[in-house]
Scaffold this motif. Structure first.
Motif: not given
Length: 142
Positions: A91-100, A137-138
């Motif tokens: 589910t955390q693959f949907a987070r934006a680049v730069g977010e842990t 993160t990046w």
């Protein structure tokens, strides 16, 4: 005068009592060893799967990579599971680049213990382990 007691047959009685207890004790040692070895192997497979999933760019590729890594890890350690279930939380693959973000993998192995036939020991036992691995993160992900 008293006759000495006849002790014929006492060894057979001692064996009849001692041998089953010894066999039960050895069976419990084998049960404990097999369970501990499998638990360690499942923890290793979970860590390998989480690491493999965290290197992928998409959640679908992460699931496939984690499942493959877990199966390979268990096979390399010569662990025979009745069934293996790999659950991947992407589910955390949907987070934006730069977010842990991290990916979590749970590996479940049903260990076959039917061959032990020790009273009180179940025919199989479910062994599970969960490991999380950070996603870069990046790095771009989707």
């Amino acid at each position: 005068m008293t006759r000495p007691r006849d002790e014929r047959g006492s060894a057979a009685i001692e064996a009849a009592v001692g041998v089953p207890a010894f066999v039960l004790f050895v069976g419990l040692i084998v049960f404990g060893g097999r369970t501990a070895t499998t638990h360690q192997a499942v923890e290793t497979a979970s860590a390998d799967a989480a690491r493999a999933a965290s290197l992928e760019r998409t959640s679908a590729a992460a699931r496939a990579s984690a499942t493959s890594a877990a199966a390979t890890s268990l096979a390399n350690q010569d662990i025979q599971c009745l069934d293996v279930d790999v659950t991947v939380d992407t589910t955390q693959f949907a987070r934006a680049v730069g977010e842990t973000a991290r990916v979590s993998v749970t590996v479940r192995c049903r260990l076959d213990l039917a061959d032990l036939s020790v009273p009180g020991v179940p025919g199989s036992r479910l062994i599970a382990a969960t490991t999380a691995s950070p996603i870069d993160t990046w790095r771009e992900r989707g």
